[in-house]
Design a protein around this motif. Sequence first.
Motif, PDB file in Angstrom:
ATOM      1  N   SER A   1       0.804  -1.234   0.000  1.00  0.00           N
ATOM      2  CA  SER A   1       0.000   0.000   0.000  1.00  0.00           C
ATOM      3  C   SER A   1       0.835   1.282   0.000  1.00  0.00           C
ATOM      4  O   SER A   1       0.464   2.249  -0.678  1.00  0.00           O
ATOM      5  N   VAL A   2       1.940   1.311   0.746  1.00  0.00           N
ATOM      6  CA  VAL A   2       2.749   2.544   0.789  1.00  0.00           C
ATOM      7  C   VAL A   2       3.241   2.937  -0.616  1.00  0.00           C
ATOM      8  O   VAL A   2       3.168   4.112  -0.993  1.00  0.00           O
ATOM      9  N   PRO A   3       3.715   1.980  -1.443  1.00  0.00           N
ATOM     10  CA  PRO A   3       4.164   2.366  -2.786  1.00  0.00           C
ATOM     11  C   PRO A   3       3.057   3.022  -3.625  1.00  0.00           C
ATOM     12  O   PRO A   3       3.312   3.981  -4.360  1.00  0.00           O
ATOM     13  N   LEU A   4       1.829   2.537  -3.497  1.00  0.00           N
ATOM     14  CA  LEU A   4       0.727   3.139  -4.268  1.00  0.00           C
ATOM     15  C   LEU A   4       0.456   4.573  -3.790  1.00  0.00           C
ATOM     16  O   LEU A   4       0.179   5.467  -4.599  1.00  0.00           O
ATOM     17  N   ALA A   5       0.559   4.798  -2.484  1.00  0.00           N
ATOM     18  CA  ALA A   5       0.377   6.164  -1.964  1.00  0.00           C
ATOM     19  C   ALA A   5       1.472   7.086  -2.510  1.00  0.00           C
ATOM     20  O   ALA A   5       1.211   8.223  -2.889  1.00  0.00           O
ATOM     21  N   LEU A   6       2.693   6.560  -2.571  1.00  0.00           N
ATOM     22  CA  LEU A   6       3.806   7.348  -3.135  1.00  0.00           C
ATOM     23  C   LEU A   6       3.526   7.701  -4.584  1.00  0.00           C
ATOM     24  O   LEU A   6       3.727   8.835  -5.020  1.00  0.00           O
ATOM     25  N   LEU A   7       3.077   6.720  -5.342  1.00  0.00           N
ATOM     26  CA  LEU A   7       2.778   6.952  -6.763  1.00  0.00           C
ATOM     27  C   LEU A   7       1.668   7.998  -6.930  1.00  0.00           C
ATOM     28  O   LEU A   7       1.774   8.896  -7.774  1.00  0.00           O
ATOM     29  N   ALA A   8       0.615   7.876  -6.110  1.00  0.00           N
ATOM     30  CA  ALA A   8      -0.500   8.834  -6.214  1.00  0.00           C
ATOM     31  C   ALA A   8       0.024  10.251  -6.027  1.00  0.00           C
ATOM     32  O   ALA A   8      -0.372  11.176  -6.742  1.00  0.00           O
ATOM     33  N   PHE A   9       0.948  10.419  -5.064  1.00  0.00           N
ATOM     34  CA  PHE A   9       1.507  11.749  -4.807  1.00  0.00           C
ATOM     35  C   PHE A   9       2.496  12.158  -5.902  1.00  0.00           C
ATOM     36  O   PHE A   9       2.393  13.244  -6.486  1.00  0.00           O
ATOM     37  N   LEU A  10       3.445  11.299  -6.192  1.00  0.00           N
ATOM     38  CA  LEU A  10       4.533  11.704  -7.106  1.00  0.00           C
ATOM     39  C   LEU A  10       4.030  11.974  -8.523  1.00  0.00           C
ATOM     40  O   LEU A  10       4.591  12.784  -9.245  1.00  0.00           O
ATOM     41  N   GLY A  11       2.956  11.289  -8.913  1.00  0.00           N
ATOM     42  CA  GLY A  11       2.426  11.461 -10.268  1.00  0.00           C
ATOM     43  C   GLY A  11       1.706  12.791 -10.465  1.00  0.00           C
ATOM     44  O   GLY A  11       1.462  13.202 -11.598  1.00  0.00           O
TER      45      GLY A  11
ATOM     46  N   CYS B   1       2.022  15.803  -7.932  1.00  0.00           N
ATOM     47  CA  CYS B   1       2.403  16.347  -6.622  1.00  0.00           C
ATOM     48  C   CYS B   1       1.967  17.783  -6.370  1.00  0.00           C
ATOM     49  O   CYS B   1       2.033  18.262  -5.246  1.00  0.00           O
ATOM     50  N   ASP B   2       1.508  18.487  -7.411  1.00  0.00           N
ATOM     51  CA  ASP B   2       1.045  19.867  -7.184  1.00  0.00           C
ATOM     52  C   ASP B   2      -0.477  19.975  -7.261  1.00  0.00           C
ATOM     53  O   ASP B   2      -1.025  21.074  -7.303  1.00  0.00           O
ATOM     54  N   GLU B   3      -1.144  18.828  -7.301  1.00  0.00           N
ATOM     55  CA  GLU B   3      -2.618  18.839  -7.401  1.00  0.00           C
ATOM     56  C   GLU B   3      -3.179  18.102  -6.203  1.00  0.00           C
ATOM     57  O   GLU B   3      -3.287  16.859  -6.204  1.00  0.00           O
ATOM     58  N   ALA B   4      -3.517  18.863  -5.169  1.00  0.00           N
ATOM     59  CA  ALA B   4      -3.874  18.261  -3.883  1.00  0.00           C
ATOM     60  C   ALA B   4      -5.108  17.352  -3.975  1.00  0.00           C
ATOM     61  O   ALA B   4      -5.079  16.192  -3.554  1.00  0.00           O
ATOM     62  N   ALA B   5      -6.188  17.881  -4.549  1.00  0.00           N
ATOM     63  CA  ALA B   5      -7.421  17.094  -4.601  1.00  0.00           C
ATOM     64  C   ALA B   5      -7.254  15.877  -5.509  1.00  0.00           C
ATOM     65  O   ALA B   5      -7.710  14.767  -5.196  1.00  0.00           O
ATOM     66  N   GLU B   6      -6.553  16.072  -6.636  1.00  0.00           N
ATOM     67  CA  GLU B   6      -6.384  14.971  -7.598  1.00  0.00           C
ATOM     68  C   GLU B   6      -5.553  13.828  -7.009  1.00  0.00           C
ATOM     69  O   GLU B   6      -5.773  12.653  -7.331  1.00  0.00           O
ATOM     70  N   THR B   7      -4.587  14.149  -6.169  1.00  0.00           N
ATOM     71  CA  THR B   7      -3.785  13.098  -5.531  1.00  0.00           C
ATOM     72  C   THR B   7      -4.688  12.195  -4.687  1.00  0.00           C
ATOM     73  O   THR B   7      -4.623  10.959  -4.758  1.00  0.00           O
ATOM     74  N   ILE B   8      -5.549  12.823  -3.896  1.00  0.00           N
ATOM     75  CA  ILE B   8      -6.448  12.029  -3.032  1.00  0.00           C
ATOM     76  C   ILE B   8      -7.450  11.252  -3.888  1.00  0.00           C
ATOM     77  O   ILE B   8      -7.700  10.057  -3.645  1.00  0.00           O
ATOM     78  N   ARG B   9      -7.981  11.887  -4.906  1.00  0.00           N
ATOM     79  CA  ARG B   9      -8.955  11.184  -5.760  1.00  0.00           C
ATOM     80  C   ARG B   9      -8.312   9.960  -6.419  1.00  0.00           C
ATOM     81  O   ARG B   9      -8.902   8.881  -6.466  1.00  0.00           O
TER      82      ARG B   9
ATOM     83  N   MET C   1      -2.341   8.447   3.381  1.00  0.00           N
ATOM     84  CA  MET C   1      -0.877   8.594   3.245  1.00  0.00           C
ATOM     85  C   MET C   1      -0.556   9.559   2.098  1.00  0.00           C
ATOM     86  O   MET C   1       0.298  10.444   2.225  1.00  0.00           O
ATOM     87  N   ALA C   2      -1.252   9.388   0.969  1.00  0.00           N
ATOM     88  CA  ALA C   2      -1.009  10.277  -0.182  1.00  0.00           C
ATOM     89  C   ALA C   2      -1.416  11.706   0.153  1.00  0.00           C
ATOM     90  O   ALA C   2      -0.737  12.671  -0.221  1.00  0.00           O
ATOM     91  N   GLY C   3      -2.521  11.857   0.891  1.00  0.00           N
ATOM     92  CA  GLY C   3      -3.016  13.183   1.266  1.00  0.00           C
ATOM     93  C   GLY C   3      -2.031  13.919   2.168  1.00  0.00           C
ATOM     94  O   GLY C   3      -1.828  15.131   2.027  1.00  0.00           O
ATOM     95  N   ALA C   4      -1.407  13.191   3.088  1.00  0.00           N
ATOM     96  CA  ALA C   4      -0.422  13.822   3.983  1.00  0.00           C
ATOM     97  C   ALA C   4       0.761  14.338   3.163  1.00  0.00           C
ATOM     98  O   ALA C   4       1.281  15.433   3.413  1.00  0.00           O
ATOM     99  N   LEU C   5       1.184  13.564   2.177  1.00  0.00           N
ATOM    100  CA  LEU C   5       2.339  13.973   1.356  1.00  0.00           C
ATOM    101  C   LEU C   5       2.010  15.219   0.526  1.00  0.00           C
ATOM    102  O   LEU C   5       2.771  16.194   0.516  1.00  0.00           O
ATOM    103  N   VAL C   6       0.872  15.185  -0.142  1.00  0.00           N
ATOM    104  CA  VAL C   6       0.544  16.328  -1.018  1.00  0.00           C
ATOM    105  C   VAL C   6       0.209  17.570  -0.179  1.00  0.00           C
ATOM    106  O   VAL C   6       0.505  18.705  -0.576  1.00  0.00           O
ATOM    107  N   GLY C   7      -0.357  17.352   1.006  1.00  0.00           N
ATOM    108  CA  GLY C   7      -0.638  18.477   1.901  1.00  0.00           C
ATOM    109  C   GLY C   7       0.645  19.091   2.440  1.00  0.00           C
ATOM    110  O   GLY C   7       0.752  20.311   2.599  1.00  0.00           O
ATOM    111  N   ALA C   8       1.640  18.246   2.712  1.00  0.00           N
ATOM    112  CA  ALA C   8       2.923  18.744   3.221  1.00  0.00           C
ATOM    113  C   ALA C   8       3.602  19.611   2.166  1.00  0.00           C
ATOM    114  O   ALA C   8       4.252  20.598   2.481  1.00  0.00           O
TER     115      ALA C   8
END
Length: 341
Positions: A240-250, A252-260, A275-282
């Motif tokens: 699961s952690v790798p998928l959260a990383l991918l959601a963010f890294l793909g 990273c400047d679109e907060a809502a889209e990362t979570i979606r 996890m992805a939301g925390a990264l993009v929010g940070a």
Amino acid sequence: MTPTPAPASRGRVLGLLAGGALGDALGAPFEGQSAVAAAELTEHEKSGTRLTHTDDTALALVLARHLADRRDERGVDGDMLALELAQAWKAEPWRGYGSGAQHVLGLIEAGVPWSRAARATFGGQGSYGNGAAMRVAPVALVATSLHHAAELGRRSAEVTHAHEDGQLGAACLAGAAYLALHSTPGRRLDVARLLQDLGRVVRSRSWHQKFDRIGELIRHEVAPGHAARALGNDVSALGSVPLALLAFLGRCDEAAETIRYAVLAGGDTDTIASMAGALVGARNGAAAFPESWTSRLEATEQLGRLADQISTASRTRSSGEENHAGSDVVGTQRGAGSGGG
Ligand code: F2R
Ligand code: MG
Ligand code: MG
């Protein structure tokens, strides 16, 4: 020696905390669904109901408070943290905890030392679930370097997750949160470099294989379902952690889209989106999320108070360090990694 980074702004501190809570609450209704249709998610977004969090945010709040209260030590006290996590579970056992987590926290609450309790599940090997990774992002707010973040993450994990992968998942997400928090929003994020940096603090072949795959999937701009099949979307840390990383890294400047994206990938949706939301929010700060989301968050007040406490303490510490550095004498070790644990 790498200098200690400037303290993150209050907006980014709150972004990390609120991003985690938003991902959790937006993903929670779909947890365990193999796939989520875009229309289902839109309906949940537009429903106007309160965004209620689950165990992910309940425990992240405990860790954030633990770190904020111990700001002078800048670290984790395993005995205290274990008890605080157990008390949070005992107070609200209905937040959707995993079976192993309930067992471990129940033992700790009954007085069993965490080092024994964490090994009392899954035939003595302990949990490789993502429960330590899902709560870990706040350690990035007090860490002084990537290595420090990963080590704090591992230490916060071991009190409940004895299995190596449960701890590596927390170290990985903590390191990623640190890098996101100290990245420059709007400036291109060097994905390959970030994954390489994570590879230095998460020393495991199976994790490195996932990092390689993330790089490829981002280059191919894959859809959420494809990413879930390639990386996993289950309750294990490695799945699961790798998928959260991918959601963010793909994105990273679109907060809502990362979570979606994280929610649409299905599976352990509350946790992966948290996890992805925390990264993009940070990276982007709390203001980057839609107001129609943040205004409905159950934990808004707690999150705001914690963000105030943590960011005020960081600024005070940072100006104290600057003053101290001015009058420093030869031979004092300062800078990255000197914050201890
Ligand atoms: N558990 C859930 N959701 C399902 C239950 C919801 C609840 N019944 C409800 O409807 O309200 N969500 C939360 O748990 C995940 C985090 O898990 P954590 O804290 O790591 O717990 P646990 O129990 O240790 O691990 C989770 C599962 O992983 C499997 N597992 C772990 N280690 C294992 C091992 N060594 N061998 C075999 N299996 C292992 C088990 O199936 C565990 O139950 C998050 O999704 C959070 O949202
Ligand atoms: Mg949950
Ligand atoms: Mg979950």
